[in-house]
Design a protein around this motif. Structure first.
Motif, PDB file in Angstrom:
ATOM      1  N   GLY A  50       0.800  -1.224   0.000  1.00 51.21           N
ATOM      2  CA  GLY A  50       0.000   0.000   0.000  1.00 51.21           C
ATOM      3  C   GLY A  50       0.829   1.269   0.000  1.00 51.21           C
ATOM      4  O   GLY A  50       0.308   2.348  -0.243  1.00 51.21           O
ATOM      5  N   GLN A  51       2.143   1.158   0.275  1.00 51.11           N
ATOM      6  CA  GLN A  51       2.991   2.352   0.240  1.00 51.11           C
ATOM      7  C   GLN A  51       4.021   2.203  -0.877  1.00 51.11           C
ATOM      8  O   GLN A  51       4.278   1.108  -1.349  1.00 51.11           O
ATOM      9  N   LYS A  52       4.609   3.313  -1.258  1.00 56.24           N
ATOM     10  CA  LYS A  52       5.680   3.271  -2.243  1.00 56.24           C
ATOM     11  C   LYS A  52       6.999   2.942  -1.541  1.00 56.24           C
ATOM     12  O   LYS A  52       7.279   3.450  -0.451  1.00 56.24           O
ATOM     13  N   THR A  53       7.816   2.113  -2.190  1.00 58.56           N
ATOM     14  CA  THR A  53       9.141   1.797  -1.676  1.00 58.56           C
ATOM     15  C   THR A  53      10.154   2.775  -2.262  1.00 58.56           C
ATOM     16  O   THR A  53      10.089   3.068  -3.450  1.00 58.56           O
ATOM     17  N   VAL A  54      11.057   3.305  -1.428  1.00 59.62           N
ATOM     18  CA  VAL A  54      12.142   4.143  -1.944  1.00 59.62           C
ATOM     19  C   VAL A  54      13.478   3.453  -1.661  1.00 59.62           C
ATOM     20  O   VAL A  54      13.632   2.777  -0.643  1.00 59.62           O
ATOM     21  N   VAL A  55      14.419   3.599  -2.563  1.00 51.86           N
ATOM     22  CA  VAL A  55      15.704   2.897  -2.485  1.00 51.86           C
ATOM     23  C   VAL A  55      16.847   3.858  -2.776  1.00 51.86           C
ATOM     24  O   VAL A  55      16.766   4.624  -3.732  1.00 51.86           O
TER      25      VAL A  55
END
Lengths: 349, 349
Positions: A50-55
């Motif tokens: 449900g959330q965006k992943t940041v890398v």
């Protein structure tokens, strides 16, 4: 009595790769619900539903990014994690997991790696992130560190570098230039030590700036503060290379110009006094110094009342049309073009 | 005419860090819907909503993990990505994004980095993954590569190392030992070249095993095949360190033993003939060789009819109770304890 000294050190070649990894990661147990499986399989498993992943990822090389002559290994482990978390916070996201890989030559005993991992574990605990993977291998020379950080955010919270608009306010967290000056102090002491190893340096007057260099913090708190104040920056970036370089990144990617006011740049008193001692221009140090890991962001004018008076935040300028360019407005009201190296010192003269 | 030779090479110091990153990553544009933002901000942004994210990372050091004397840079870029994707597939997951960082000393011209990134881009295209980040920096010596791969899977599809049960079948994909023998051939030619640089090696008879070493593939297809066959492995691992070591990992983490049948180990004809030429035991090479990047997994007995006859898969043994230990059953029916180094050669005698 070199032999006695070595008896307390464990040779890495005795450990074997898998034994070493098991030993070093035994205290890095998952603490977050989103970490389904951490270290120990082919890959870690995460649940960011449900959330965006940041890398974000960084590679640090001994002799280029750090000097073990004055960087204790525990601090190095801590800082290696921090610099990556800073990139996650600069997206207005929350850091959740990191992977930490190191390569070391056989001059490093096990105890050195334990120190390094103790710093990693401390950062993981303080910033509430899980260490979910990594690689431990040998190098032909020196120490190399690679850290990748993951984080999450609701899509509508994410801040990119390209959202700044003319008339937005330019804001920085904390104060600038300390990490660079801390490096100057440590480097001076290293030279003194080379000449006279008996000399005990007195770093007390410099403790703030030395800590800024050796044990920087990432501004996780700013992400929380902005949420509490209900301010969403229009653009954000972390200050790893110096204020000037980061402002130019932000302006380029947003297609805007800016005016930065010299007299607004936040400086700690230790930075000012140490600049005098080293005969350095404190504005130049803040603009070009780097490694402060503060956040630089832009907000809409209408949000100004929300941040006004917050001791963590300083308005240092405003965004302009691209055609106006990016300038420093000096104390004597001169308009000097900003360059990635701080400013063009020839133009100033 | 050394000067002429150098005229075509671009010195990295002319580029600047940001120019270099922009130049090298210009062809690495996102191709997946799950990549919201790739290279160019503080962090990449990914959307893996509803699925579990898997993460794996590797650090590769020149002189330890690769030798540029016979490893072309394009192949190295390709292989650096492949070895990480292999870890993702070993979770029965699909690889989606990678970050690729490199550090190089100033002996590398821009063209060398372009070659490396061409290999990275080729792997990204063939395996349908996006390169979403990385770091490009200098090293004091040689070349270092750090790759982190991300993937996704439905929770119920994920295969860990710890699910193998007694009586499960032990299965490998492809064939084993080729990459190690390819390395032996290349190493021999390197020594010949040192003595006589005019000598042109004839690698044609060894093309299969040389390719296994220089341009290995990760078994993405096996994840697809298993899905199509409706087989979910009870445990899975990729074969990066040799069959024996990987079987022992799987047995240890699952709390089981196993029997591996020597006569079932899949070997390519080139592996058999080259072993004869090098006077090596082909079983030993398959057990200890490493770098084949095939998959090792266990399946329930009842799934055997589904995989039977599939040319990509070979049943090489079965899982036993932990108390029985992990053994190789030799061609002459001797039961030999497996060790991480292949098997205990003293026990065999």
């Amino acid at each position: 009595m070199i032999e006695n000294k070595d008896q307390n050190k464990t040779d890495l070649t005795q450990m074997g790769e898998f034994g070493l990894i098991e030993h070093l990661t035994q205290f890095l147990k998952p603490q977050l619900e989103s970490t389904i499986v951490g270290i120990g399989d082919d890959a870690a498993v995460l649940d960011h539903s449900g959330q965006k992943t940041v890398v974000s990822t960084d590679l640090l090389v001994e002799g280029v990014h750090f000097d073990l002559a004055y960087m204790p290994l525990k601090h190095l482990g801590y800082k290696s994690v921090i610099v990556n978390l800073s990139d996650i916070y600069a997206m207005n996201a929350r850091a959740t997991q990191v992977t930490v890989s190191i390569a070391v030559s056989n001059r490093f005993p096990l105890e050195a790696l334990e120190e390094f991992y103790a710093g990693v574990a401390m950062a993981a605990k303080i910033y509430k992130v899980d260490v979910v993977g990594g690689d431990t291998t040998s190098s032909t020379k020196g120490m190399l560190i690679s850290v990748t950080a993951l984080g999450v955010a609701q899509e509508e919270k994410l801040c990119y570098r390209n959202g700044a608009k003319p008339n937005d306010l330019l804001v920085v967290s904390g104060d600038l230039g300390g990490a660079y000056l801390g490096y100057q102090v440590l480097n001076r002491e290293k030279e003194v030590f080379k000449v006279n190893p008996q000399n005990q340096p007195d770093l007390d007057p410099y403790s703030y700036i030395v800590e800024r260099q050796l044990k920087p913090e990432a501004r996780k708190d700013i992400v929380d503060i902005l949420e509490k104040l209900e301010v969403k920056p229009t653009a954000m970036i972390d200050i790893s290379d110096g204020l000037s370089s980061e402002i130019l990144h932000l302006c380029k990617q947003s297609g805007v110009g800016c005016n930065l006011f010299e007299d607004k740049i936040p400086l700690d008193p230790t930075v000012i006094s140490t600049c005098e001692e080293f005969k350095l221009d404190s504005t130049m140090v803040a603009l070009s110094g780097g490694e402060d890991y503060e956040l630089l962001f832009t907000i809409a004018q209408e949000d100004y009342p929300k941040i006004k008076g917050n001791p963590n935040l300083t308005v240092v300028g405003h965004i302009a049309e691209q055609a106006e360019g990016a300038h420093l407005i000096s104390r004597n009201n001169a308009k000097i073009p900003l360059t990635a190296q701080g400013w063009n010192s020839f133009a100033k003269a």
